[in-house]
Design an enzyme around this catalytic site. Structure first.
Site, PDB file in Angstrom:
ATOM      1  N   HIS A   1       3.965   1.489   2.377  1.00 36.45           N
ATOM      2  CA  HIS A   1       5.196   0.818   1.941  1.00 36.45           C
ATOM      3  C   HIS A   1       5.849   1.626   0.814  1.00 36.45           C
ATOM      4  CE1 HIS A   1       2.501  -2.763   3.014  1.00 36.45           C
ATOM      5  NE2 HIS A   1       3.479  -2.843   3.912  1.00 36.45           N
TER       6      HIS A   1
ATOM      7  N   LYS B   1      -7.980  -1.436   6.525  1.00 36.37           N
ATOM      8  CA  LYS B   1      -8.832  -2.235   5.633  1.00 36.37           C
ATOM      9  C   LYS B   1     -10.292  -2.095   6.032  1.00 36.37           C
ATOM     10  CE  LYS B   1      -5.402  -5.780   5.118  1.00 36.37           C
ATOM     11  NZ  LYS B   1      -5.053  -7.142   5.516  1.00 36.37           N
TER      12      LYS B   1
ATOM     13  N   HIS C   1       0.850  -1.187   0.000  1.00 35.25           N
ATOM     14  CA  HIS C   1       0.000   0.000   0.000  1.00 35.25           C
ATOM     15  C   HIS C   1       0.885   1.236   0.000  1.00 35.25           C
ATOM     16  CE1 HIS C   1       0.936   0.369   4.228  1.00 35.25           C
ATOM     17  NE2 HIS C   1       0.348  -0.792   4.516  1.00 35.25           N
TER      18      HIS C   1
ATOM     19  N   LYS D   1      -6.804   6.951  10.289  1.00 38.63           N
ATOM     20  CA  LYS D   1      -5.763   5.942  10.152  1.00 38.63           C
ATOM     21  C   LYS D   1      -6.121   5.048   8.958  1.00 38.63           C
ATOM     22  CE  LYS D   1      -3.210   2.585  12.811  1.00 38.63           C
ATOM     23  NZ  LYS D   1      -2.929   1.927  14.050  1.00 38.63           N
TER      24      LYS D   1
ATOM     25  N   CYS E   1      -5.681  -2.212  26.315  1.00 35.49           N
ATOM     26  CA  CYS E   1      -5.554  -2.983  25.080  1.00 35.49           C
ATOM     27  C   CYS E   1      -4.266  -2.594  24.365  1.00 35.49           C
ATOM     28  CB  CYS E   1      -6.722  -2.692  24.142  1.00 35.49           C
ATOM     29  SG  CYS E   1      -8.269  -3.369  24.727  1.00 35.49           S
TER      30      CYS E   1
ATOM     31  N   HIS F   1      -3.747  -2.671  18.003  1.00 33.90           N
ATOM     32  CA  HIS F   1      -4.747  -3.645  17.574  1.00 33.90           C
ATOM     33  C   HIS F   1      -6.052  -3.559  18.351  1.00 33.90           C
ATOM     34  CE1 HIS F   1      -0.872  -5.324  16.118  1.00 33.90           C
ATOM     35  NE2 HIS F   1      -1.593  -5.340  15.033  1.00 33.90           N
TER      36      HIS F   1
ATOM     37  N   CYS G   1       0.520  -8.460  17.399  1.00 31.07           N
ATOM     38  CA  CYS G   1       1.885  -7.911  17.351  1.00 31.07           C
ATOM     39  C   CYS G   1       2.928  -9.014  17.363  1.00 31.07           C
ATOM     40  CB  CYS G   1       2.182  -7.031  18.556  1.00 31.07           C
ATOM     41  SG  CYS G   1       1.269  -5.524  18.666  1.00 31.07           S
TER      42      CYS G   1
ATOM     43  N   CYS H   1       0.407  -9.777  22.884  1.00 25.69           N
ATOM     44  CA  CYS H   1      -0.545  -9.433  21.827  1.00 25.69           C
ATOM     45  C   CYS H   1      -0.284 -10.366  20.654  1.00 25.69           C
ATOM     46  CB  CYS H   1      -0.413  -7.976  21.376  1.00 25.69           C
ATOM     47  SG  CYS H   1      -1.453  -7.610  19.928  1.00 25.69           S
TER      48      CYS H   1
HETATM   49 ZN   LIG Z   1      -0.886  -5.554  18.991  1.00 18.63          ZN
END
Ligand SMILES: [Zn+2]
Length: 512
Positions: free
Chosen positions: A20, A301, A17, A298, A142, A146, A128, A125
């Site tokens: 990158h 998707k 995308h 942000k 959290c 994510h 991650c 996570c």
């Molecule tokens: Zn994460």
């Protein structure tokens, strides 16, 4: 002189995308700029392919992890070729060459006494693929990236004695001028890293138990190398570190690691500590670029606002996409982009400014001199100070290339275009033609000169377009071979003899 520049290797859980593309276009522009300066450049990019997430993604598609990685990695290579990215090496972490280097480096870390086994319990996570510290969590407890609650997870893992290198790293990161010192840019980011370093370093886990899609530890094959450690080693594995390749001797240490700000810690602390442990030279500079939002959101998707290289190219063409990616805001800062902002900038900078300067100049040479390039003897051009002003502005970009200030380089190029356009406005060639003013050819010659100089600086960003302009104004050599380092005057330009004619005017950037 050699110049080794790298992008991060891109994780194949995502298809290419604009994020990158942003880093890769910047690296390509720097690689081309250094090649113009006759440096022996090696520009590395690649794909990061191990980990639990990749295994899950492959399963979802009914593919083996290897098939899945092959297909996404190929999409990255295709995206880069569509954006005219001229890399010298493309490394995949599933390459046998890379896997061998990872085993060798881990063996060295172990032999240095920097690896030990420990039971670890923490908050993990899954997205991650890493343990998070309490301070890493957001207000909802959290993962901030994510938005998921981490799971409590306990494992017996191998640890790297990162803490041992705190003082050494503080010393080397504080003073880039010191032998072996690392320059971290922009300055604000270096200060953040130093601040965090001063708080102390904890040893880090470098392996995972029973992860099938990864590289087994050379000293315990029931565990695989943590994906982050695996990934960092690409910068030397790609140079044939294990094979004792000449490339490693020639190009290492890296002159510049370009990274996103989210992975600066890994690159400026963990990576150098691993290299120190193995007695390998450290990279010279690390530059962390900022992130952008799309329409203030942000990129994700779920929101559906992800911009792909193909979409950019479809709207603006290859070279304009490259230009626009770097034009909107400073490379080291965060910013926002939108289709509207990109289109507006395209019309102002490219269609109205550069494109129009070229087409009006060629049109006037055609109309007033039947396309024959005007000749003006050196020292007899009353408009030479205007040309010199453009040279002075363009020369200011030399330092900006070193500082990765791409948006400012593009501003300087636009300033040089403005100087040429002002020359047209103030001299009014159409009036001069009516009045048969003999200075008319000097005005047009000066415009061709300024266009030629601008083109040299535009080349790293818009290679094909710059070559087109270069030819359109009658320059013969390949633009890529022009060395801008000695730019003081117009001597790098060679105009055809007066008998030769320029081709008809062309529209490089149709208005959108
Ligand atoms: Zn994460």
């Amino acid at each position: 002189m050699k110049y080794y520049i790298t992008t991060p290797i891109y994780y194949v859980n995502d298809v290419p995308h604009i994020g990158h593309a942003y880093t890769t276009i910047a690296a390509d522009a720097l690689a081309r700029w250094n090649k113009m300066h006759k440096k022996d450049v090696f520009f590395l990019t690649g794909t990061d392919e191990h980990g639990a997430k990749i295994m899950q993604a492959a399963q979802k598609k009914g593919q083996s992890p290897k098939e899945f990685c092959d297909s996404v990695s190929a999409q990255f290579r295709d995206a880069w070729s569509s954006l005219d990215i001229e890399y010298d090496g493309f490394i995949r972490t599933t390459d046998p060459l890379h896997e061998a280097a990872v085993r060798q480096l881990l063996t060295k870390l172990n032999e240095a006494g920097d690896i030990y086994k420990k039971k670890y319990e923490g908050m993990y996570c899954v997205q991650c693929e890493k343990f998070l510290m309490p301070g890493d969590l957001n207000e909802d407890l959290c993962c901030p990236d994510h938005k998921q609650k981490p799971v409590t997870h306990s494992e017996e893992n191998y640890f790297f004695r990162l803490s041992k290198y705190q003082d050494k790293l503080l010393e080397l990161l504080s003073d880039p001028a010191k032998a072996g010192g690392i320059g971290i840019y922009p300055d604000g980011r270096r200060n953040e890293i130093l601040g965090k370093l001063k708080l102390g370093l904890e040893d880090i886990s470098i392996s995972r138990a029973k992860l099938e899609w990864g590289i087994p530890l050379p000293f315990d094959n029931t565990q695989t190398v943590y994906v982050w450690v695996d990934a960092l080693i690409n910068y030397i594995s790609a140079l044939g570190y294990t094979a004792g390749d000449k490339k490693f001797k020639t190009y290492w240490p890296a002159d510049l690691h370009l990274v996103g700000k989210d992975i600066l810690w890994f690159h400026s602390v963990i990576w150098p500590a691993m290299l120190l442990s193995c007695g390998i030279e450290l990279p010279r500079r690390i530059f962390a670029h900022g992130f952008f939002t799309i329409d203030k959101q942000k990129m994700s998707k779920t929101i559906g606002n992800v911009i792909s290289p193909a979409q950019l190219i479809e709207r603006f063409g290859v070279d304009a996409s490259r230009y626009l990616a770097l034009a909107l805001f400073p490379f080291g800062a965060d910013g926002d982009i939108s289709w509207d902002a990109l289109t507006e900038r395209y019309n102002i900078d490219l269609a109205n400014n550069i494109g129009n300067l070229l087409s009006r100049t060629i049109t006037m040479v055609g109309k007033y001199f039947t396309f024959e390039v005007p000749r003006v003897e050196a020292g007899k051009n009353p408009y030479a100070p205007k040309v010199q002003a453009a040279i002075d502005v363009l020369r200011e970009t030399n330092e900006l290339f070193t500082a990765c200030e791409f948006s400012r380089i593009l501003e300087k190029i636009q300033e040089a275009v403005d100087i040429a356009n002002e020359l047209v406005e103030t001299t009014a060639p159409w009036k001069m033609a009516k009045e048969k003013n003999p200075d008319l050819e000097k005005v047009l010659f000066s415009l061709l000169q300024i266009l030629g100089l601008i083109t040299v600086y535009l080349y790293p960003f818009m290679p094909k377009t710059a070559q087109k302009i270069w030819q359109a104004i009658g320059q013969k050599d390949k633009l890529a071979g022009v060395d801008p380092s000695g730019l003081k005057d117009v001597s790098m330009l060679t105009f055809p003899s007066a008998k030769e004619k320029l081709g008809p005017s062309q529209i490089l950037f149709p208005r959108i």
